[in-house]
Write a protein that holds these residues in place. Structure first.
Motif, short mmCIF file in Angstrom:
data_model
loop_
_atom_site.label_atom_id
_atom_site.label_comp_id
_atom_site.label_asym_id
_atom_site.label_seq_id
_atom_site.Cartn_x
_atom_site.Cartn_y
_atom_site.Cartn_z
N GLY A 51 0.83 -1.19 0.00
CA GLY A 51 0.00 0.00 0.00
C GLY A 51 0.87 1.25 0.00
N GLU A 52 0.22 2.37 0.11
CA GLU A 52 0.88 3.67 0.00
C GLU A 52 1.99 3.88 1.03
OE1 GLU A 52 -0.68 8.00 -1.29
OE2 GLU A 52 -1.85 7.01 0.27
N GLN A 53 1.89 3.23 2.17
CA GLN A 53 2.89 3.41 3.23
C GLN A 53 4.11 2.50 3.06
OE1 GLN A 53 0.33 2.52 6.51
NE2 GLN A 53 -0.21 4.67 6.84
N GLY A 54 4.20 1.82 1.94
CA GLY A 54 5.34 0.95 1.69
C GLY A 54 5.39 -0.20 2.66
N LEU A 55 6.56 -0.47 3.20
CA LEU A 55 6.72 -1.60 4.13
C LEU A 55 6.03 -1.37 5.46
CD1 LEU A 55 10.40 -2.58 3.34
CD2 LEU A 55 8.29 -3.58 2.45
N ALA A 56 5.59 -0.13 5.72
CA ALA A 56 4.82 0.16 6.93
C ALA A 56 3.33 -0.04 6.70
CB ALA A 56 5.09 1.60 7.38
N GLY A 59 0.19 -5.23 7.35
CA GLY A 59 0.49 -6.58 6.94
C GLY A 59 1.74 -6.76 6.09
N ALA A 60 2.34 -5.68 5.63
CA ALA A 60 3.49 -5.79 4.72
C ALA A 60 4.77 -6.23 5.42
CB ALA A 60 3.73 -4.47 3.99
N GLY A 61 4.97 -5.86 6.67
CA GLY A 61 6.21 -6.15 7.39
C GLY A 61 6.58 -7.62 7.42
N PRO A 62 5.70 -8.49 7.92
CA PRO A 62 6.05 -9.91 7.98
C PRO A 62 6.17 -10.55 6.59
CG PRO A 62 3.90 -9.53 9.01
CD PRO A 62 4.46 -8.20 8.62
N VAL A 63 5.42 -10.04 5.63
CA VAL A 63 5.52 -10.57 4.27
C VAL A 63 6.89 -10.23 3.68
CG1 VAL A 63 4.57 -10.40 1.92
CG2 VAL A 63 3.02 -10.51 3.90
N TYR A 80 10.27 -4.29 -3.60
CA TYR A 80 8.88 -3.94 -3.36
C TYR A 80 8.55 -2.64 -4.08
CZ TYR A 80 10.07 -0.32 0.07
OH TYR A 80 10.56 0.80 0.68
N LEU A 81 7.27 -2.46 -4.33
CA LEU A 81 6.74 -1.29 -4.98
C LEU A 81 5.54 -0.83 -4.18
CD1 LEU A 81 6.63 0.64 -7.47
CD2 LEU A 81 5.19 -1.09 -8.58
N ALA A 82 5.52 0.43 -3.80
CA ALA A 82 4.40 0.99 -3.04
C ALA A 82 3.42 1.65 -4.00
CB ALA A 82 4.90 1.99 -2.01
N VAL A 106 7.76 -13.84 -9.33
CA VAL A 106 6.72 -13.97 -8.32
C VAL A 106 6.25 -12.57 -7.95
CG1 VAL A 106 6.16 -14.76 -5.97
CG2 VAL A 106 7.77 -16.08 -7.37
N VAL A 107 4.95 -12.36 -7.97
CA VAL A 107 4.37 -11.08 -7.55
C VAL A 107 3.53 -11.36 -6.31
CG1 VAL A 107 2.76 -9.22 -8.15
CG2 VAL A 107 4.35 -10.11 -9.88
N VAL A 108 3.84 -10.64 -5.23
CA VAL A 108 3.16 -10.84 -3.95
C VAL A 108 2.35 -9.59 -3.64
CG1 VAL A 108 3.47 -11.36 -1.50
CG2 VAL A 108 5.12 -12.23 -3.18
N THR A 109 1.09 -9.76 -3.26
CA THR A 109 0.25 -8.64 -2.83
C THR A 109 -0.28 -8.94 -1.44
OG1 THR A 109 -1.76 -9.56 -3.80
CG2 THR A 109 -0.45 -8.06 -5.18
N VAL A 110 -0.56 -7.86 -0.70
CA VAL A 110 -1.08 -8.00 0.65
C VAL A 110 -2.43 -7.29 0.72
CG1 VAL A 110 -0.68 -7.53 3.10
CG2 VAL A 110 1.26 -8.00 1.59
N GLY A 111 -3.48 -8.04 1.01
CA GLY A 111 -4.81 -7.46 1.23
C GLY A 111 -5.45 -6.88 -0.03
N GLU A 112 -6.57 -6.26 0.20
CA GLU A 112 -7.33 -5.63 -0.88
C GLU A 112 -6.81 -4.23 -1.12
OE1 GLU A 112 -9.33 -7.16 -2.73
OE2 GLU A 112 -9.80 -8.93 -1.55
N PRO A 113 -6.88 -3.72 -2.30
CA PRO A 113 -7.45 -4.29 -3.51
C PRO A 113 -6.46 -5.09 -4.35
CG PRO A 113 -6.94 -2.02 -3.93
CD PRO A 113 -6.55 -2.30 -2.49
#
Length: 169
Positions: A51-56, A59-63, A80-82, A106-113
């Motif tokens: 999301g917009e906050q990057g690694l913050a 849910g992005a941190g543990p991923v 990663y790309l925010a 491999v492309v990884v996404t966290v949550g919606e959308p």
């Protein structure tokens, strides 16, 4: 004449000193110092869309940590790309497409959308493994859903390792 000898002696001292320095210069050889190390990466990459906050982002941190774990023992390149702007499918689509064009394996996404966009785009990109963490859970043959749990880090790392292994890396 004496001045010539002084100059010749000075030049000789400089040359001998330069050779001595060159011989003793640390090279990682038998001089007691470890050789210089460079990280060697496999020709395989895993990219995280946050999301917009990057690694913050939620849910992005543990991923991200799971991706780094997989990189540490497989040599997979991770990045990663925010996604900036509103968290909508229309806004996330260009970011997913950017990772596809970057040739992420491999492309990884966290949550919606992100997970919804990946579910819609994955069938058109069968050579790419998509990993969706949380979200809608929609799948296709090249989508690996990962549940949000206390094991998400390990689950993401295992999924990336499996994808790298299946690709011969």
């Amino acid at each position: 004449m004496r001045r010539g000898w002084v100059v010749a002696t000075a030049v000789g001292i400089v040359v001998v000193g330069g050779v001595a320095v060159a011989i003793r210069w640390p090279s990682g050889g038998g001089d007691g110092l470890p050789p210089a190390r460079a990280r060697v990466y496999a020709d395989f990459s895993a990219c995280l869309l946050t999301g917009e906050q990057g690694l913050a982002s939620p849910g992005a941190g543990p991923v991200w940590t799971g991706l780094q774990d997989a990189s540490g023992d497989t040599g997979v390149k991770v990045s990663y790309l925010a996604a900036t702007g509103p968290a909508t499918e229309a806004n996330y689509l260009p970011y997913v497409n950017s990772l596809v064009q970057r040739r992420c394996d491999v492309v990884v996404t966290v949550g919606e959308p992100g997970t919804t966009v990946v579910a819609a785009q994955a069938p058109a990109h069968s050579a790419i493994r998509f990993v969706t963490v949380g979200g809608s859970g929609a799948t296709s043959a090249n989508v690996s859903p990962v549940r949000v749990s206390e094991h998400v880090r390990d689950d993401v790392a295992a999924t990336v390792r499996q994808a790298a292994h299946a690709a011969g890396h």
